[in-house]
Enzyme design. Sequence first.
Site, PDB file in Angstrom:
ATOM      1  N   CYS A  44      53.462  19.511  76.781  1.00  0.00           N
ATOM      2  CA  CYS A  44      53.654  19.180  78.200  1.00  0.00           C
ATOM      3  C   CYS A  44      52.362  18.801  78.911  1.00  0.00           C
ATOM      4  O   CYS A  44      52.318  18.797  80.142  1.00  0.00           O
ATOM      5  CB  CYS A  44      54.293  20.353  78.928  1.00  0.00           C
ATOM      6  SG  CYS A  44      55.910  20.804  78.303  1.00  0.00           S
ATOM      7  N   CYS A  89      50.709  23.782  77.635  1.00  0.00           N
ATOM      8  CA  CYS A  89      51.237  23.596  76.289  1.00  0.00           C
ATOM      9  C   CYS A  89      50.953  22.167  75.810  1.00  0.00           C
ATOM     10  O   CYS A  89      50.948  21.214  76.608  1.00  0.00           O
ATOM     11  CB  CYS A  89      52.733  23.846  76.280  1.00  0.00           C
ATOM     12  SG  CYS A  89      53.176  25.568  76.545  1.00  0.00           S
ATOM     13  N   CYS A 116      62.615  26.346  79.606  1.00  0.00           N
ATOM     14  CA  CYS A 116      61.632  26.566  78.540  1.00  0.00           C
ATOM     15  C   CYS A 116      60.497  27.470  79.036  1.00  0.00           C
ATOM     16  O   CYS A 116      60.100  28.421  78.357  1.00  0.00           O
ATOM     17  CB  CYS A 116      61.091  25.225  78.054  1.00  0.00           C
ATOM     18  SG  CYS A 116      59.953  25.382  76.662  1.00  0.00           S
ATOM     19  N   CYS A 117      59.967  27.168  80.247  1.00  0.00           N
ATOM     20  CA  CYS A 117      58.906  28.012  80.804  1.00  0.00           C
ATOM     21  C   CYS A 117      59.415  29.433  81.034  1.00  0.00           C
ATOM     22  O   CYS A 117      58.678  30.402  80.840  1.00  0.00           O
ATOM     23  CB  CYS A 117      58.396  27.435  82.124  1.00  0.00           C
ATOM     24  SG  CYS A 117      57.199  26.096  81.947  1.00  0.00           S
ATOM     25  N   CYS A 137      54.698  26.516  86.443  1.00  0.00           N
ATOM     26  CA  CYS A 137      55.521  27.005  85.325  1.00  0.00           C
ATOM     27  C   CYS A 137      56.532  28.043  85.774  1.00  0.00           C
ATOM     28  O   CYS A 137      57.514  28.296  85.080  1.00  0.00           O
ATOM     29  CB  CYS A 137      54.640  27.569  84.225  1.00  0.00           C
ATOM     30  SG  CYS A 137      53.712  29.027  84.717  1.00  0.00           S
TER      31      CYS A 137
HETATM   32  S1  SF4 Z   1      54.704  24.220  79.527  1.00  0.00           S
HETATM   33 FE1  SF4 Z   1      56.280  23.022  78.413  1.00  0.00          FE
HETATM   34  S2  SF4 Z   1      56.415  23.847  76.302  1.00  0.00           S
HETATM   35 FE2  SF4 Z   1      55.215  25.289  77.567  1.00  0.00          FE
HETATM   36  S3  SF4 Z   1      56.699  26.804  78.170  1.00  0.00           S
HETATM   37 FE3  SF4 Z   1      56.653  25.283  79.848  1.00  0.00          FE
HETATM   38  S4  SF4 Z   1      58.159  23.669  79.362  1.00  0.00           S
HETATM   39 FE4  SF4 Z   1      57.857  24.982  77.528  1.00  0.00          FE
END
Ligand code: SF4
Length: 244
Positions: A211, A208, A127-128, A234
Amino acid sequence: MFDCTCPAGLFPPDRSIGAELESVCARHAGFSALRRAITQDHVGRIAVVSSFGAESAVLLALVADIDPSTPVLFIDTRQHFPETLAYRDELTRFLGLTDVRTIGPTNADIDANDPPGELWRFDPDACCRLRKVTPLERALAPFDAWVTGRKRHQALTRVALPLVEQVDGKAKINPLADWTAAQIEAEMVRRGLPRHALSTAGYPSIGCATCTVAVASGEDPRSGRWFGTGKVECGIHRLPETVD
Ligand code: SF4
């Protein structure tokens, strides 16, 4: 012994100085490195990357002092707290920054990889990569240097953070590397900088919304990030060689 690189040359490198003066001089060294990078070494080819988080204002204020037209990249992951987006706009106005660029994943990126926006639940690294790392790599392509607000005190992975490093062929300037949390706070107060609305509500480190959880007073400020997953970064800041 402390090798003073203060532009004023206040402390000769062959003289031992007290810890407090070392700290003052080290902070001057950070500002000096930032100014040199923006106005001499990387003119027109340097960008600041900011999360517009709880401690972002001090770095952005230093940048505005030097050149408010310096490009500032903000990664909109589409998972932010609304307070973060509001703070980006407020701080931009307050400091007079004239080139804040909001970057992020494209619609095609999201449609192909995470249409429901749930990837963070089962693969936060992917996701990151999708929402932060890849968009930032794209946005940084035209630049040969970038500025971060990372500090040594923030995490074990950052204790050896240098003022300037070379990563993937680009210079990374970390002007606040040597600043403590108390020094950041003092500078916030001294300059009367606006605060992120969540920074006084238990969120000393803000990522985010999906998270980040609030932490109790006295806890590791970054312990609310990816809480319970073991993830600590991240991925946009790969460990420099000096830390490996
Ligand atoms: S902090 Fe969480 S929601 Fe944001 S990009 Fe990374 S995994 Fe995705």
